[in-house]
Design an enzyme around this catalytic site. Structure first.
Site, PDB file in Angstrom:
ATOM      1  N   GLN A 231     -27.776 -50.955  56.756  1.00 29.85           N
ATOM      2  CA  GLN A 231     -27.105 -51.200  58.033  1.00 29.85           C
ATOM      3  C   GLN A 231     -28.099 -51.720  59.059  1.00 29.85           C
ATOM      4  OE1 GLN A 231     -24.700 -47.648  59.161  1.00 29.85           O
ATOM      5  NE2 GLN A 231     -25.028 -47.156  57.010  1.00 29.85           N
ATOM      6  N   LYS A 232     -27.567 -52.471  60.006  1.00 27.07           N
ATOM      7  CA  LYS A 232     -28.437 -53.161  60.956  1.00 27.07           C
ATOM      8  C   LYS A 232     -29.485 -52.236  61.584  1.00 27.07           C
ATOM      9  CE  LYS A 232     -27.938 -57.031  64.061  1.00 27.07           C
ATOM     10  NZ  LYS A 232     -28.053 -58.172  63.236  1.00 27.07           N
TER      11      LYS A 232
END
Ligand SMILES: Nc1nc2c(ncn2[C@@H]2O[C@H](COP(=O)(O)OP(=O)(O)O)[C@@H](O)[C@H]2O)c(=O)[nH]1
Ligand SMILES: [Mg+2]
Length: 232
Positions: free
Chosen positions: A97-98
């Site tokens: 995830q970012k």
């Protein structure tokens, strides 16, 4: 924007991971006789990365023979071990995830091969995927790592082909076939065009059916094996 407390938690997690990795690397160095053992055992350290939802955890669990019906997003990391062609591959699966991508660099040390997993159905994020790959390929600590791109989710109708993905990621320039070979099963391979001598392969696969995964990992044992263990 993550809240202050979740930022604090992330920061604490980052420090913990970093400490843990430092300790394990120090142990490896201090116990120098083990380095000899490591060479004899032919260990290969593999880092599995890519955008979230690409199928990284499913791939790693599938090669481990674990249940893949209940997989939740990875917040930390999973380590697993795969024996293939007389090699032991230590496979690190890291959350994509970012907010977690900044942690990836904690895992770069001593990585022999990079597995970049792509969701072949996610056309919308292909540019994001290319941008993240470009960043990681510039990492000093990864210049020698072999690159296996797994074009995952091929069981889904309309999934992009290996060539589409190789082109979108900039591994193959469109309309050119320089130093790229394509086998009958549409496995693409070549060398990156920058100064490093990195060899890459794009392998179509499905974590759900298991098709193509081991073929991809075979490339790692061949490529890393030929670079690292020729004196054995
Ligand atoms: N159809 C299909 N779905 C997959 C495949 N691999 C993973 N998935 C699904 O994609 C979602 C994300 O998988 P996950 O392994 O958590 O991705 P990660 O974030 O990269 O670790 C899950 O719902 C998986 O069941 C595949 O090969 N085919
Ligand atoms: Mg995951």
């Amino acid at each position: 924007m993550p809240s202050k407390s979740s930022r604090r938690r992330l920061e604490r997690a980052r420090r913990l991971i970093s400490d843990f990795l430092k300790i394990s690397l120090e142990l490896e160095t201090t116990l120098s006789p083990l380095v000899g053992v490591k060479r004899k055992e032919r260990e290969i350290r593999v880092l599995v990365v890519g955008l979230d939802n690409a199928g990284k955890t499913t791939i790693v669990k599938k090669i481990n023979g674990e249940d893949i019906s209940k997989i939740s997003p990875t917040l930390g990391f999973n380590i697993s071990s795969l024996h293939l062609n007389d090699y032991r591959l230590n496979v690190w699966d890291v959350g994509g995830q970012k907010t977690l991508r900044t942690f990836w660099r904690n895992y770069f040390e001593k990585t022999d091969a990079l597995v970049w997993v792509v969701d072949s159905t996610d056309v919308a994020r292909l540019q994001d995927c290319k941008n993240e790959l470009d960043v990681i390929l510039k990492e000093e600590k990864l210049v020698d790592a072999s690159l296996l791109v797994l074009a995952n989710k091929q069981d889904v109708e309309g999934a992009m082909s290996g060539r589409d993905i190789a082109e979108a990621l900039g591994l193959v320039s469109i309309g050119s076939s320089n130093s790229v070979s394509v086998s009958s099963s549409e496995v693409l391979s070549g060398m990156t065009s920058n100064s490093s001598k990195r060899r890459w392969r794009v392998q179509k696969c499905s974590a759900t059916t298991g098709d193509g995964i081991l073929d991809g990992f075979e490339f790692i044992t061949e490529d890393v094996g030929s670079r690292m263990f020729t004196l054995d």
